[in-house]
Design a protein around this motif. Structure first.
Motif, short mmCIF file in Angstrom:
data_model
loop_
_atom_site.label_atom_id
_atom_site.label_comp_id
_atom_site.label_asym_id
_atom_site.label_seq_id
_atom_site.Cartn_x
_atom_site.Cartn_y
_atom_site.Cartn_z
N TRP A 223 -15.34 -9.46 0.93
CA TRP A 223 -14.93 -8.82 -0.32
C TRP A 223 -15.65 -7.49 -0.52
N ARG A 226 -14.17 -4.48 1.35
CA ARG A 226 -12.94 -3.92 0.77
C ARG A 226 -13.24 -3.09 -0.48
N VAL A 227 -14.18 -3.56 -1.30
CA VAL A 227 -14.54 -2.77 -2.47
C VAL A 227 -15.26 -1.49 -2.04
N LEU A 314 -6.59 -5.30 -2.03
CA LEU A 314 -6.94 -6.60 -2.60
C LEU A 314 -6.06 -7.72 -2.07
N SER A 315 -4.79 -7.43 -1.86
CA SER A 315 -3.86 -8.48 -1.44
C SER A 315 -3.68 -8.56 0.06
N VAL A 353 -5.00 -12.84 -4.47
CA VAL A 353 -5.87 -12.08 -3.56
C VAL A 353 -5.68 -12.58 -2.13
N ALA A 366 -12.28 -9.18 -9.25
CA ALA A 366 -10.92 -8.98 -8.74
C ALA A 366 -9.94 -8.71 -9.88
N VAL A 370 -7.66 -5.30 -10.38
CA VAL A 370 -6.20 -5.35 -10.54
C VAL A 370 -5.79 -4.61 -11.81
#
Length: 419
Positions: A223, A226-227, A314-315, A353, A366, A370
């Motif tokens: 996670w 990705r952030v 995110l997806s 997610v 998350a 979004v």
């Protein structure tokens, strides 16, 4: 002068006669008088000490020279002190000049090199006449240009766009850690070739998220990674908009390059909106990253494209895909904006997610991301990139703290089988 000398002679002789008369006799109890200093010597010492005090109190820079020459150093001593001061001043000036030159050299080294116009033949030779295998999900050629590892992108050229040294200088004068360094460009007919200096092992964000050969594989397995990519891209766009005074115009996963170590993201194609045509169109002549109703590059369009890219991060899904509807027996186009909005409205962001992350992510973070992405893609009241970059950076810091809190300690090991 003669008269003065005579008076001085008589004064010295009188002093000797007086001393002879006042000389005590042998065996007398009278104490011998202590010889007194000459009046001129006392005045000289007094004037010297008072001059020193006045100069020290006034902070006069010549106090050192005056004291050394007056205290018996003589002309040679005064000259030595003065020479030492001149030597110290010269040494200080030399050191200041050398430090200034070093600072100037360091500043010049930190600036990006001016982009150059490559001849088409040089690009063809570096890519085996453009027959070499492309990297980053077939987005660019990895090659060597004039001794530098480069990534060569091919974009459709804007009709009538003048690609010259002045235009490249306007694009290449900015440098930021979230922007890839532009090495040069080459217009060749209907195409435009842009070369960037990238570290080894780089790949586009599209290739990191989805692998055609192995759909279950992703280079962004955590996670926080990705952030981190989202924060890098947001900061790069914020720099483009509010510090470079420009727009990007081609925000997409193919324009984001992720490299090790740290899986840091760099934004390419900065300034390509001035030379290149709009991005490749898809369904109904629209790109999934193009804001509805906008045909020209703008800051609002960049914010919209970033919102779509953030939802894609995110997806893990493509921004637009086709899904077979068993009821109608037809394929329907599904947008990641629609699925994200439905998940946010139904409180099912956790299930929306990317499943390849498992449950190893903070659900509240998350949900906030979004919300930020949907606001970026909204038709009205679209925020600017300063607000967006601040929100994403805050979630990144919270995610790092969450990762430190939930990670498994490494001080002990667990065995699940007999030794």
């Amino acid at each position: 002068m003669l008269c003065s000398g005579a008076v001085a002679t008589r004064s010295r002789s009188w002093t000797r006669s007086q001393r002879a008369m006042c000389k005590p006799r042998p065996g007398s109890d009278a104490a011998a008088p202590r010889p007194a200093a000459a009046p001129s010597s006392r005045r000289s010492a007094s004037s010297s000490s008072s001059a020193k005090r006045r100069l020290a109190a006034a902070g006069d820079s010549s106090a050192t020279a005056f004291t050394s020459s007056y205290s018996g150093a003589g002309p040679s001593g005064a000259g030595t002190a003065s020479g030492q001061r001149r030597g110290a001043t010269s040494s200080s000036s030399t050191s200041s000049a050398s430090s200034g030159r070093a600072s100037l050299a360091a500043a010049r080294a930190s600036l990006p090199d001016p982009p150059v116009l490559y001849p088409f033949q040089e690009l063809a030779a570096a890519t085996n006449s453009f027959l070499a295998k492309r990297a980053g999900g077939d987005a660019y050629w990895r090659c060597s240009l004039r001794g530098r590892d480069a990534a060569l992108f091919q974009l459709p050229r804007r009709p009538g766009a003048a690609v010259d040294a002045a235009a490249l200088a306007r694009v290449g004068r900015y440098h930021h850690t979230s922007l890839a360094r532009l090495l040069g460009a080459c217009p060749a007919g209907a195409h435009l070739y842009l070369a960037y200096e990238l570290p080894p092992g780089a790949a586009t964000l599209a290739a990191c998220l989805r692998s055609p050969r192995n759909p279950s594989f992703t280079a962004l397995r955590t996670w926080v990674s990705r952030v981190q990519v989202a924060a890098d891209v947001a900061q790069g766009l914020e720099y483009v908009h509010h510090h470079a005074g420009a727009v990007h115009g081609r925000v997409s996963p193919s324009a984001v390059v992720v490299s090790d170590p740290g899986l840091r993201a760099r934004l390419t194609h900065f300034g390509a909106a001035e030379f290149a045509a709009p991005a490749d169109t898809r369904e109904a002549g629209e790109s999934p990253y193009a804001a509805p109703g906008s045909s020209e590059p703008s800051r609002e369009a960049d914010v919209y494209a970033f919102g779509v890219l953030l939802l894609e991060l995110l997806s893990g899904e493509e921004p637009a895909r086709y899904r077979f509807d068993r009821g109608t027996k037809e394929f329907q186009r599904v947008s990641v904006l629609e699925t994200a909005a439905a998940a946010a409205a139904g409180g099912s962001v956790r299930n929306w997610v990317d499943r390849r992350l498992g449950d190893s992510f903070p659900v509240a973070a998350a949900e906030r991301l979004v919300e930020v992405a949907l606001r970026c893609a909204s038709a009205e009241n679209r925020p600017d990139m300063t607000w967006v970059a601040g929100k994403v950076s805050k979630v990144y810091l919270e995610s790092r703290a969450w990762e430190q809190k939930v990670q498994v300690p490494t001080e002990f090991s667990v065995s699940v089988a007999p030794r």
